[in-house]
Design an enzyme around this catalytic site. Structure first.
Site, short mmCIF file in Angstrom:
data_model
loop_
_atom_site.label_atom_id
_atom_site.label_comp_id
_atom_site.label_asym_id
_atom_site.label_seq_id
_atom_site.Cartn_x
_atom_site.Cartn_y
_atom_site.Cartn_z
N CYS A 1 -28.63 4.31 -52.95
CA CYS A 1 -29.31 5.24 -54.04
C CYS A 1 -30.56 4.92 -54.13
O CYS A 1 -31.06 3.92 -53.38
CB CYS A 1 -28.42 4.72 -55.18
SG CYS A 1 -26.85 4.82 -55.45
N ARG B 1 -32.31 9.34 -50.29
CA ARG B 1 -31.40 7.98 -50.48
C ARG B 1 -30.01 8.38 -51.03
O ARG B 1 -29.02 7.51 -51.15
CB ARG B 1 -31.83 6.93 -51.04
CG ARG B 1 -33.22 6.40 -50.47
CD ARG B 1 -33.98 5.24 -51.23
NE ARG B 1 -33.02 4.40 -51.24
CZ ARG B 1 -33.09 3.34 -50.34
NH1 ARG B 1 -33.79 3.29 -49.17
NH2 ARG B 1 -32.03 2.32 -50.31
N TRP C 1 -26.27 8.24 -54.74
CA TRP C 1 -25.09 8.57 -53.69
C TRP C 1 -23.72 8.01 -53.92
O TRP C 1 -23.77 6.62 -54.09
CB TRP C 1 -25.55 8.04 -52.34
CG TRP C 1 -24.71 8.68 -51.29
CD1 TRP C 1 -24.87 9.99 -50.89
CD2 TRP C 1 -23.63 8.08 -50.38
NE1 TRP C 1 -23.93 9.98 -49.66
CE2 TRP C 1 -23.09 8.88 -49.52
CE3 TRP C 1 -23.13 6.75 -50.53
CZ2 TRP C 1 -22.15 8.80 -48.63
CZ3 TRP C 1 -21.92 6.51 -49.69
CH2 TRP C 1 -21.46 7.61 -48.77
N ASN D 1 -28.32 0.00 -57.37
CA ASN D 1 -28.09 0.60 -56.11
C ASN D 1 -27.40 -0.55 -55.38
O ASN D 1 -27.99 -1.82 -55.19
CB ASN D 1 -29.52 0.85 -55.26
CG ASN D 1 -29.25 1.10 -53.91
OD1 ASN D 1 -28.12 1.52 -53.52
ND2 ASN D 1 -30.24 0.91 -52.84
N GLY D 2 -25.97 -0.25 -54.77
CA GLY D 2 -25.46 -1.45 -54.03
C GLY D 2 -23.92 -1.39 -54.45
O GLY D 2 -23.54 -0.17 -55.28
N GLU E 1 -25.10 11.00 -28.63
CA GLU E 1 -26.03 11.33 -30.00
C GLU E 1 -26.12 12.69 -30.05
O GLU E 1 -26.24 12.89 -31.17
CB GLU E 1 -27.26 10.65 -29.45
CG GLU E 1 -28.54 10.92 -30.40
CD GLU E 1 -28.19 10.21 -31.72
OE1 GLU E 1 -27.45 9.61 -31.85
OE2 GLU E 1 -28.75 11.02 -32.84
N LYS F 1 -25.72 14.43 -33.71
CA LYS F 1 -26.95 15.14 -34.48
C LYS F 1 -26.30 16.57 -35.00
O LYS F 1 -26.31 17.04 -36.08
CB LYS F 1 -27.85 15.34 -33.59
CG LYS F 1 -29.01 14.36 -33.18
CD LYS F 1 -29.88 14.10 -34.37
CE LYS F 1 -29.22 13.19 -35.72
NZ LYS F 1 -29.10 11.88 -35.18
N GLU G 1 -23.73 16.15 -37.90
CA GLU G 1 -24.11 15.72 -39.22
C GLU G 1 -24.92 16.90 -39.73
O GLU G 1 -24.90 16.88 -41.26
CB GLU G 1 -24.56 14.46 -39.42
CG GLU G 1 -26.05 14.46 -38.51
CD GLU G 1 -26.60 13.03 -38.67
OE1 GLU G 1 -26.55 12.33 -39.66
OE2 GLU G 1 -27.32 12.61 -37.55
N HIS H 1 -8.84 14.42 -17.41
CA HIS H 1 -7.73 13.45 -17.64
C HIS H 1 -7.11 13.93 -18.88
O HIS H 1 -6.57 13.06 -19.46
CB HIS H 1 -8.08 12.12 -17.55
CG HIS H 1 -8.62 11.85 -16.39
ND1 HIS H 1 -7.93 11.33 -15.09
CD2 HIS H 1 -9.88 11.47 -15.85
CE1 HIS H 1 -8.31 10.99 -13.97
NE2 HIS H 1 -9.77 11.19 -14.23
N LYS I 1 -29.40 8.70 -46.56
CA LYS I 1 -30.40 8.19 -45.36
C LYS I 1 -29.92 6.85 -45.13
O LYS I 1 -30.02 6.07 -43.92
CB LYS I 1 -31.77 8.49 -45.54
CG LYS I 1 -32.65 7.74 -44.58
CD LYS I 1 -32.28 8.82 -43.28
CE LYS I 1 -33.41 8.18 -42.30
NZ LYS I 1 -32.99 8.89 -40.80
C1 AGP Z 1 -28.16 9.14 -37.95
O1 AGP Z 1 -28.53 10.65 -37.82
C2 AGP Z 1 -27.16 9.06 -39.31
N1 AGP Z 1 -28.06 9.53 -40.42
C3 AGP Z 1 -26.68 7.65 -39.24
O2 AGP Z 1 -25.42 7.67 -38.36
C4 AGP Z 1 -27.54 6.33 -39.17
O3 AGP Z 1 -27.86 6.44 -37.65
C5 AGP Z 1 -26.55 5.13 -39.32
O4 AGP Z 1 -26.07 5.04 -40.87
C6 AGP Z 1 -27.52 3.90 -39.07
O5 AGP Z 1 -28.65 3.92 -40.02
P1 AGP Z 1 -29.61 2.72 -39.39
O6 AGP Z 1 -30.32 3.01 -38.21
O7 AGP Z 1 -30.76 2.85 -40.61
O8 AGP Z 1 -29.10 1.52 -39.57
#
Ligand code: AGP
Length: 607
Positions: free
Chosen positions: A2, A27, A74, A100-101, A480, A484, A487, A503, A602
């Site tokens: 958050c 966030r 969030w 936040n937490g 990766e 991408k 998400e 396989h 994020k």
């Molecule tokens: C990546 O596009 C995602 N948003 C997510 O997987 C991110 O990489 C992951 O949460 C790790 O975040 P960090 O690199 O800030 O630790």
């Protein structure tokens, strides 16, 4: 997970809070709220949905007052709705809190408070904080907050205001980030620097279990025993624009276009007279020779960077590498010892899974090197050594430039490890270092030739499931590319080792199935061409990512996206950019919110 802000000074708080929350919406954006203290009354406005809902109400109601706290959420405990939104009030309505937490022992605190006559109206863990501060409040707000936090288990970044204290407010942090902005006759708190950057460049980066009392003229920091401590002022050097979109339609495109600079900024300052200088990392030749094994631990995109690193470290530095997602590593009782190096990778430096994996590693005696993008973040502060990626603020939820710079940093570390082990002849080392200097220009070329990718995305944006297949470093890269795409476009996809498809999973390939093939590894080219033929024989449509000089690929793939002829060893840092662009254009074609995809945030600061 958050975003929180706070203000005290001689201006009206509301617009400053809203402006700060706008910079923190990345966030989390399930709900937003503010609490403003003015003329001895506490006004709380909080609404489900985007920040714009709150902004509208604040403009309509114009709450007066020059002290305030704000929150963009969030959701973790309790679905996104008005009641679960922050700020949360205490029983008397005299105290408001933003959090936040996660309060891990909130249920037992809740039961205790209910036995004292407190009533709860939300489903959140955070609501216990306001009531507990009130329960402890005997006229000293700092002490009440400290007493409250000494009861709490879990993570927090807090802002607390109280009608009894019309000229100060309190903040605190543990495991969730919080900074203090130091102004002239006014002071701020925020989860991240962009929220206050237009007001001040002087900040305190709070450490865990620090509590801060803020008035308009003074900021006092205490430890969790209530003893005042001195903090160094951190001067922020970013320009405000770097935290804004700078004319791009999306942060994600802006950040992809920043990749050449980000990689250059990460590599160049660490090359002196042809030699790699890894800042003040204190790994001696002796230390390196005593490393039996390397663990690389991270989440999401950062984890995928770790998979690439496994291949290059084992091949170059001949040290066994085990890569793990942090949430698994932490609970499998890993066989980490003081003979091991643990490399932690994190863009935000606040991912709680990763932070706790780091602490687990240190508890077991390992040396921890972290590769982090946010200066002064929790992970950076808990590590023995830190190698910062100089990618600048990454705002889009989908990580792009951070990944490229994580790879760049990992290549620097790999070459240094190999050199310290005497495994690289001078010429080999020199050539490898020179190759690194070609990366930024190569990415620049890719970014100047987006049309092929954009057109392919327009043709295939209705795909229901997409496969990414590769071998060796290209398999790591496929992971990766798949993440991408998933998400931000919400299209299901999976990454598969090219040689493994036959396989079983090849049974899913049928007429029209889309297959994306990064194929930058010269030594595996023939095998990949065979894999492309296998899937095409079953009706697949294939887009390949290949070097300009690769003429064979045109006979196999339907569409070829080229990258400049860089050494296969460093190709992933360049070849990932077409995959990022592909995901971006697919998401655009589908009308998705590229920068703030659904269900995500994020910085994942919950377990
Ligand atoms: C990546 O596009 C995602 N948003 C997510 O997987 C991110 O990489 C992951 O949460 C790790 O975040 P960090 O690199 O800030 O630790």
């Amino acid at each position: 997970m958050c975003g929180i802000v706070g203000y005290i000074g001689n201006k009206t708080a509301a617009p400053i809070l809203i402006n700060g929350l706008k910079k923190l919406e990345y966030r989390g954006y399930d709900s937003a709220g503010v609490a403003i203290l003015g003329n001895d009354n506490l006004k709380v406005l909080k609404y489900k949905g985007r920040l714009s809902n709150l902004e509208e109400k604040v403009c309509e109601l114009t709450p007066e007052g020059n002290i305030g706290i704000g929150h963009t959420r969030w959701a973790t405990h309790g679905e996104p709705n008005d009641l679960n939104s922050h700020p949360h009030m205490s029983k008397s309505g005299n105290i408001a809190v933003v959090h936040n937490g996660i309060i891990e022992n909130y249920l037992e605190i809740k039961e205790f408070l209910e036995s004292k006559g407190y009533e709860f109206i939300s489903e959140t863990d955070s609501e216990v904080v306001g009531h507990l501060v009130e329960y402890n409040y005997k006229g000293d707000l700092v002490k009440a907050v400290i007493d409250c936090l000494n009861e709490i288990e879990g993570s927090y970044a807090l802002g607390v205001i109280c009608t009894d204290c019309p000229d100060m407010f309190v903040a605190a942090r543990k495991d969730s980030p919080l900074i203090v902005g130091l102004g002239d006759g006014e002071n701020y708190i925020a989860s991240d620097i962009p929220a206050i950057l237009e007001y001040t460049r002087d900040v305190y980066i709070l450490d865990d279990k620090e509590i801060v009392s803020l008035t308009g003229d003074k900021v006092t920091v205490f430890n969790n025993y209530g003893i005042e401590i001195q903090k160094d002022v951190f001067k922020v050097t970013w320009d405000v624009a770097s935290a804004e979109k700078s004319g791009y339609e999306h942060f994600m495109m802006k950040e992809m276009c920043e990749e050449p600079k980000a990689v250059r900024d990460t590599i160049n300052p660490r090359i002196k007279d042809g030699n790699i200088v890894l800042d003040n990392i204190k790994l001696t030749d002796e230390d390196v020779k005593n490393i039996d094994k390397i663990y690389i631990v991270a989440c999401g995109t950062a984890y995928h960077a770790g998979v690439v690193a496994k291949y290059i470290i084992e091949k170059t530095a001949k040290i066994p590498v085990e890569v793990d997602v942090a949430s698994e590593f932490r609970y499998r009782d890993p066989l980490v010892t003081d003979r091991h190096l643990v490399i932690i990778i994190s863009q935000s430096g606040e991912t709680l899974d990763t932070l706790f994996a780091l602490r687990e590693s240190k508890k077991k005696g390992a040396r921890v090197l972290s590769i982090v993008n946010v200066v002064g973040s929790s992970i950076s502060r808990d590590s023995d050594d830190v190698l910062y990626t100089w990618a600048g603020p990454e705002i889009a939820v989908a990580s792009t430039k951070a990944y490229n710079t994580q790879l760049a940093a990992l290549y620097l570390v790999t070459l240094e490890l190999a050199k310290k082990k005497g495994l690289l002849e001078t010429e080999q080392y020199k050539k490898a270092v020179e190759e690194l200097s070609k990366i930024s220009d190569a990415i620049e070329d890719v970014l100047e030739n987006k049309e092929v990718i954009q057109k392919f995305a327009a043709q295939h944006c209705n795909a229901k499931s997409i496969f990414f297949i590769g071998r060796g470093l290209d398999y790591a890269l496929s992971m990766e590319g798949s993440l991408k795409l998933k998400e931000i476009s919400y299209i299901h996809s999976e990454a598969y080792a090219g040689g493994e498809l036959k396989h079983g999973t090849i049974a899913l390939i049928e007429e029209g199935t889309l297959v994306i093939c990064p194929m930058t590894q010269d030594s595996l080219m023939d095998k990949m061409i065979s894999n492309i033929k296998e899937v095409k024989a079953r009706g697949a449509t294939v887009m390949a990512i290949a070097k300009e000089s690769n003429k064979h690929v045109y006979k196999a793939a339907d569409v070829v996206v080229t990258i400049p002829d860089v050494d296969s060893f460093i190709a992933p840092i360049v070849a990932v950019t077409p995959l990022q662009l592909f995901a971006y254009y697919m998401a655009l074609e589908k009308g998705c919110d590229v920068d703030k995809p659904r269900n995500l945030a994020k910085s994942v600061t919950v377990e």
